[in-house]
Design an enzyme around this catalytic site. Structure first.
Site, mmCIF file in Angstrom:
data_model
loop_
_atom_site.group_PDB
_atom_site.id
_atom_site.type_symbol
_atom_site.label_atom_id
_atom_site.label_comp_id
_atom_site.label_asym_id
_atom_site.label_seq_id
_atom_site.Cartn_x
_atom_site.Cartn_y
_atom_site.Cartn_z
ATOM 1 C CG HIS A 148 2.592 5.641 0.292
ATOM 2 N ND1 HIS A 148 3.355 4.514 0.475
ATOM 3 C CD2 HIS A 148 1.503 5.234 -0.410
ATOM 4 C CE1 HIS A 148 2.767 3.479 -0.073
ATOM 5 N NE2 HIS A 148 1.634 3.890 -0.627
ATOM 6 C CG ASP A 170 6.420 4.475 2.002
ATOM 7 O OD1 ASP A 170 6.049 5.389 2.768
ATOM 8 O OD2 ASP A 170 5.821 4.149 0.971
ATOM 9 C CB SER A 222 -0.631 1.233 -0.643
ATOM 10 O OG SER A 222 0.576 1.387 0.055
#
Length: 1254
Positions: A148, A170, A222
């Site tokens: 993402h 992910d 992230s």
């Protein structure tokens, strides 16, 4: 692609990343001892080579030959002139970099420093349009980047790799280039519970979840790795879910054989997405607008309009910061007062105040807008119209207050600021429009300060301040010593927060003093301001001017002048009209957010405790009102609570089931009653009666009364039979004149001697005359003897089992089948079973419930909390009408009032002949405290039981968790166990429950969309931040008072606050069966209800073969001491002989007693001591050691302690138990009375038979 990295390393740890080489490095191996020859480079290349050599010595330990042509390509500046001048700045720059570490203001902690060392190698920034959006990590032989995270890895070698994407995890993954494998970090699947490290400090791992303190992580993190203390990667961060004080991390981690992704509920991805804003239909990054009107200092009005156009965009605050700091694609130097910059685009204002301190209204520069009291520590957050911490120019000045004086902004000293309730308040923090102060209870609130002319400016409002303390004690002063409880408080920080207030363009301020009459003309004095004027004399006398202007042939009463200024914002106050009807607005952060903290609360003095028989007396000494409560731990809790404010004495009944009481903020105390009494169960009859009277008074009275009555009846019957026999014997002689009573009969009956037929003669006469009567005479005594024998036999047979009746359904020591058993669902209650198998020595299996948890399946209906009424500034349409428009706001109300004539401090707001109209609006929104103080309404469904059970058999002693559903199997030491389903389908939770903080309430609530004003659920939403807010508060608007600008309204008091006062006791304090109610998740712990069936499959390997086990013989038992109804109060010595030493299973084969030991060590010709617990006064139970068995018989005494802090570990009794001594006395009494009665019956039968013969 396999997402489990391969552990490929080259004997290195935590080494810095090699410097970027301006040439391509040859990957062919070179001999380690050969030093490549370099041609003489220039000075700059020589310095670079020295730096590369130093770095290479720390990393690869090899020197690489640099191609000549490629080295000349890498020059940052193409200019070749003034090489000596280039060298000096380079040296200067190096000299300036040396003290750089000392210039850091905040030194990272140990965990941060450790992570920085490792991250220097293994992570790379991911950038999009020059902005870091996340990170990629080198783990094992792979480079991993969250899918993402948009952008490109900031490394040319990694950026050109081909990545494979997995939506399940992910992640995007690729093989690491060979020359970068030495940069990768190790990884591990071993994750014991504890603390780990990442870029922002400590990460706690517990229950399969990684959590951090809220605020430690943010979007942009992230892809960051989490390390253990050895520098190995245990997980990669993808995002986080805010759970109040802590944030649960969404991570990708590894198990032994696979990759797993942990995603908590409510997770948000932590990719720093690029925020875009608009200007004239053109998009641009909010953090760096390329346009000219983006600096407030250059074009303030155009900048405010741009901000209003982007107020609802996610990047609004980035645009606001860029506009206020005037940075445009350039490096901005941060300041500790940077968050004060926004206030230079705002201004204070004058607002209507009903009481300015002297009982009269005024337009006050310190008008009170809002008062918030969500913090239970007595802190108030007050919003006023003045601005604190700023000078009149709008720059940060902690010692100043700026306020509006007419059309001008003035400043004063902050030291003159005062806040009052019933007494002066202590001010803890100020910034902008907000004051945080600790105030004593009171019925009003007053804020004042001294202006530049030393005049007191004040505003006073009616306000009931009565803070509710935290915990179970209503204290006033913070204690020196106590306990820390979770609470909320206003954090004294001025940094940007999640809270915000709306700002809008200020209205035109009328001012009659701007007009002056001069020789029939009206002169407008601008004074450097922009004046909007309107005169009814003549034509075209309407407009704006920034210079003095004269209106010819006109009067002051025919003109209206107002100061207009649209280059500042001011707060959207309901006491000040807005400039236009359109909903153009801005917003700024609110300081001093409400946060979760811990508050120190006092601990009430421990009560004086006196233990009595089945009761406890507490003498309470409260220093302030303190809550006292208790409940029973049985099926009927009978909860009780009261507030105690003076010395009191309370007597609590205590049963064998136990009670729990809590005094103030002290932890709850649990007590159990023991079967204590006076007398002795093995003494004289009066001592035995006293013993049983103390235990079972009603049963004892009934038994003694019955026995006494039976004895009296037996004696009376005996006397009656003897008297009847005497009368029958003497009657014939009394009726016969001159008869002489025989000598034997005379002696027996005290009568004269007489002659009569003998027994033989009488029976011979009956045989000759009436044989039927003969057999009846013979059968009567025989029947009487048989009947008496049966009665005595029945009495003896019934009394003996009467002493050993126990509750078999809860047997903790009953012998179980090999594959099935039933254990009581009672925490700490041991269950033991004796398992025998052919060819093996017997084994004792012990099962003990350590912890149980009933977890219902919950469906969140909505959350409800306190609401706030949002009242925008009214819009006043001069000389015209306005109309309401519908808006998507909860409980939105809008009304237009005609015939209003509002006044402001400078004069009438409108100047026209026709009527004016005011558009008033109001709607409902969640209060800012909802994030910390709200109740959740759930529908509860079937509860599942999860138990922690300690299993012991043979050499295995292990604790395991299992779902008690009859399906979930657990393996303990090679044995398979299946628990459940539980014997009773019970749950302490109703179909509808309400969860508030750490309390749970069985309570009905209205469904979503059906709330009632003033009741629980008057506002409803799925979460504290969702957009589906429903409200029904009966909000009503009222007509404004003449001449005053305001928006009067009448809301219904908050249903949530009403519920807090009337909610009653929570399930935590009144749950049956001693349940402990917990939240997060909602569950009931350690409920003592029902039984748990167990199916087990134990292999032969768990047993000891007979040939390997000791052979025990001559086993005997002697009880040394025994106290019944006490926790293992019996001690027995087992004597034995054996052929060899070893371990033997010891077990009680009766429910009468429970042994504490499961195995014992035996020696040749030895003794072993075991402890047992029993509820019987005369227990007799069979004990086995290996294959040998014996019977233990004891005479137990009652316990000495009336009350103990632990429950019994033995079976309870259904009927009173009778000791062996009591049975002996009963048998003796029955035998004596029975003997007398038998003699009387025999005499009567004989006399009757003799008399009937005559």
């Amino acid at each position: 692609m396999n997402y489990i990295p391969t552990q490929t390393f080259y004997g290195r740890r935590w080494r810095p990343r090699p410097a970027f080489r301006p040439w391509q490095v040859s990957m062919q191996p070179t001999p380690t001892m050969v030093t490549p020859m370099l041609q003489a480079p220039d000075l700059q290349a020589q310095q670079m080579q020295q730096l590369i050599s130093a770095v290479s010595a720390l990393t690869t330990k090899q020197n690489v030959k640099a191609p000549k042509g490629q080295r000349q390509k890498k020059q940052q500046k193409p200019k070749e002139k003034k090489e000596n001048q280039k060298k000096k700045p380079t040296q200067k720059k190096k000299q300036q970099q040396k003290p750089k570490p000392q210039a850091k203001k905040k030194k990272p902690g140990r965990r941060e420093r450790m992570c920085m060392k490792i991250e220097n190698d293994c992570i790379f920034e991911v950038k999009l349009d020059g902005k870091v959006t996340g990170y990629a990590c080198l783990v094992g032989d792979k480079v991993m980047k969250p899918a993402h995270v948009k952008g490109t890895i900031d490394n040319p070698d990694l950026a050109k790799l081909t990545y494979k994407k997995s939506s399940k995890y992910d992640l995007e993954c690729a093989q690491i280039p060979v020359h970068m494998k030495s940069d990768a970090s190790k990884y591990t699947h071993e994750k014991p519970e504890g603390h780990y490290n990442w870029h922002h400090g400590a990460v706690q791992y517990s229950g399969g979840r990684f959590t951090i303190p809220t605020g430690a992580g943010k979007p942009g993190d992230s892809g960051r790795p989490i390390f253990d203390n050895k520098g190995r990667v245990v997980a990669i961060v993808l995002g986080g879910a805010n759970e109040g004080a802590r944030t649960a991390l969404s991570v990708v981690t590894w198990t032994k054989d696979m990759v797993t992704r942990v995603t908590p509920e409510g997770t948000e991805e932590w990719s720093a997405a690029l925020m875009m804003c608009i200007l004239a239909n053109t998009s641009f990054p909010c953090s760096s607008p390329p346009c000219y009107p983006c600096c407030y200092e250059k074009q303030p009005e155009q900048t405010l309009r741009m901000l209003e156009d982007n107020v609802n965009r996610p990047g609004y605050y980035e645009l606001l910061e860029a506009s206020m700091t005037c940075r445009n694609r350039s490096r901005h130097r941060r300041s500790v007062t940077e968050h004060f910059n926004v206030y230079k685009a705002t201004r204070p204002y004058l607002a209507y105040c009903a009481d300015c301190g002297d009982g009269y209204f005024c337009y006050s520069p310190v008008a009170i807008e809002k008062i918030r009291d969500e913090a239970p520590d007595g802190m108030l957050k007050i919003q006023v119209s003045a601005q604190i911490g700023l000078d009149k120019a709008g720059t940060h000045a902690h010692t100043k207050i700026r306020y509006m004086a007419g059309h001008d902004v003035q400043e004063s000293k902050r030291d003159s600021l005062r806040v009052y309730t019933s007494a002066a308040c202590s001010i803890h923090g100020t910034m902008g429009h907000f004051i945080v102060a600790h105030c004593p209870p009171g019925d009003y609130l007053k804020v004042s300060f001294e202006d530049a002319d030393s005049h007191v400016k004040a505003c006073k409002v009616q306000y009931k301040h009565d803070p509710l303390p935290v915990g179970r004690e209503k204290f006033v002063v913070r204690p020196h010593f106590g306990v820390e409880l979770p609470c909320t408080s206003y954090q004294l920080t001025t940094a940007p927060t999640d809270e915000e207030i709306d700002m809008h363009t200020p209205p035109d301020i009328p001012d009659r003093t701007l007009l002056s009459q001069t020789a029939g003309n009206v002169k407008i004095t601008a004074g450097g301001r922009t004046i909007r004027y309107n005169c009814t004399c003549g034509r075209d006398n309407v407009g704006t001017t920034s210079t003095d202007k004269t209106i010819n042939t006109c009067k002051i009463d025919q003109c209206h002048a107002a100061v207009t200024s649209h280059d500042k914002w001011q707060f959207t106050s309901p006491f000040v009209p807005r400039a236009d009807q359109t909903a153009r607005r801005g917003k700024v952060h609110v300081p001093f957010p409400l946060t979760n903290v811990t508050c120190r609360v006092p601990l009430a003095r421990a009560p004086d405790v006196t233990y009595g028989k089945k009761e406890v007396t507490l003498r309470l000494h409260p220093d302030h009102p303190t809550l006292f409560s208790y409940r029973s731990l049985g099926a009927e809790p009978h909860p009780y609570e009261e507030w105690v404010d003076k010395f009191s004495e309370r007597i609590i009944p205590v049963t064998e089931e136990g009670i729990e009481y809590q005094w103030g903020n002290n932890p709850p105390v649990r007590l159990w009653a023991q079967l204590t009494t006076e007398g002795k169960p093995h003494g004289w009859p009066h001592e035995i009666i006293q013993y049983y009277y103390g235990l079972y008074p009603a049963a004892t009275i009934a038994a003694v009364s019955g026995a006494s009555l039976m004895a009296l009846l037996t004696l009376a019957a005996t006397c009656c039979m003897l008297a009847t026999a005497r009368r029958k014997c003497l009657t014939p002689y009394a009726l016969t004149p001159g008869a002489v009573v025989p000598l034997t009969l005379g002696l027996l009956c005290c009568a004269p001697r007489a002659n009569a037929a003998s027994f033989a003669e009488t029976m011979a006469y009956l045989w000759d005359e009436n044989k039927t009567l003969f057999w009846m005479e013979f059968a009567a005594p025989a029947a009487a003897l048989a009947l008496l024998a049966c009665c005595i036999k029945s009495l003896i047979c019934c009394c003996k089992p009467f002493s050993f009746l126990v509750l078999l359904s809860l047997g903790a020591s009953a012998k179980a089948y090999e594959h099935t058993a039933t254990i009581p669902n009672v925490v700490g209650f041991p269950y033991k079973a004796h398992i025998e198998r052919n060819g093996f020595s017997p084994m004792t299996l012990q099962l003990e419930v350590v912890e149980t948890s009933w977890e219902p399946t919950l469906n969140l209906e909505y959350i409800t909390c306190e609401y706030k009424t949002v009242v925008p500034s009214p819009f006043i349409k001069c000389c015209g009408t306005s109309e309401c428009s519908s808006k998507e706001q909860p409980d939105y109300q809008c009304k237009v009032y005609t015939g209003v004539y509002p006044f402001m401090w400078g004069g009438a707001y409108c100047f026209c002949d026709s009527e004016n109209t005011q558009l008033s609006e109001a709607y409902v929104d969640r209060s800012d405290v909802c994030k910390h103080d709200h109740a959740s309404a759930y529908k509860a469904h079937t509860a599942s039981l999860k138990a922690t059970i300690r299993i012991s058999y043979g050499t295995i002693n292990q604790t395991t968790e299992a779902f008690v559903n009859g399906e979930h199997a657990v393996n303990v030491g090679g044995s398979k166990f299946i628990f459940g389903p539980i014997s009773t389908a019970w749950s302490p939770f109703d179909n509808k429950i309400v969860v508030y903080k750490d309390d749970v309430y069985n309570q009905d609530f209205p469904p979503y969309g059906s709330g009632q004003p003033g009741r629980f659920g008057d506002i409803q939403s799925r979460t504290v931040e969702s957009k589906d807010l429903y409200a029904n508060t009966a909000l009503k608007l009222s007509r404004p008072s003449p001449g005053v600008v305001h928006v009067p309204y009448t809301p219904t008091p908050s249903g949530f606050k009403y519920w807090l006062k009337e909610k009653g006791s929570s399930l935590n304090t009144k749950a049956p069966f001693g349940c402990k109610i917990k939240t997060n998740p909602v569950r009931a712990m350690d409920c003592a209800v029902g039984s748990i069936p167990v199916s087990m499959d134990i292999p032969d390997s768990a047993f000891t073969r007979v040939v390997d086990a000791p052979a025990v013989t001559d086993l005997s038992c002697q009880v040394v001491v025994c106290t019944h109804s006490s926790d293992f109060g019996g001690v027995a010595t087992l004597s034995y002989k054996t052929d060899k030493p070893g371990k033997c299973a010891v077990h009680s084969h009766s429910n009468v007693a429970t042994l504490q030991e499961a195995t014992v060590d035996v020696k040749e010709d030895g003794k072993v001591t075991v402890h047992f617990s029993t509820a019987s006064a005369s227990p007799a139970f069979k004990v086995s050691v290996c294959d040998a068995k014996t019977t233990c018989t004891a005479a137990c005494e009652p316990p000495k302690d009336h009350i103990v802090p632990y429950g019994a570990s033995h079976n309870n009794q259904v009927f009173p138990d009778m000791s062996g001594t009591a049975m002996t006395w009963v048998q003796r009494l029955a035998s004596g009375l029975g003997g007398l009665a038998l003699i009387a019956v025999v005499v009567l039968v004989l006399v009757t038979c003799i008399t009937m013969r005559r």
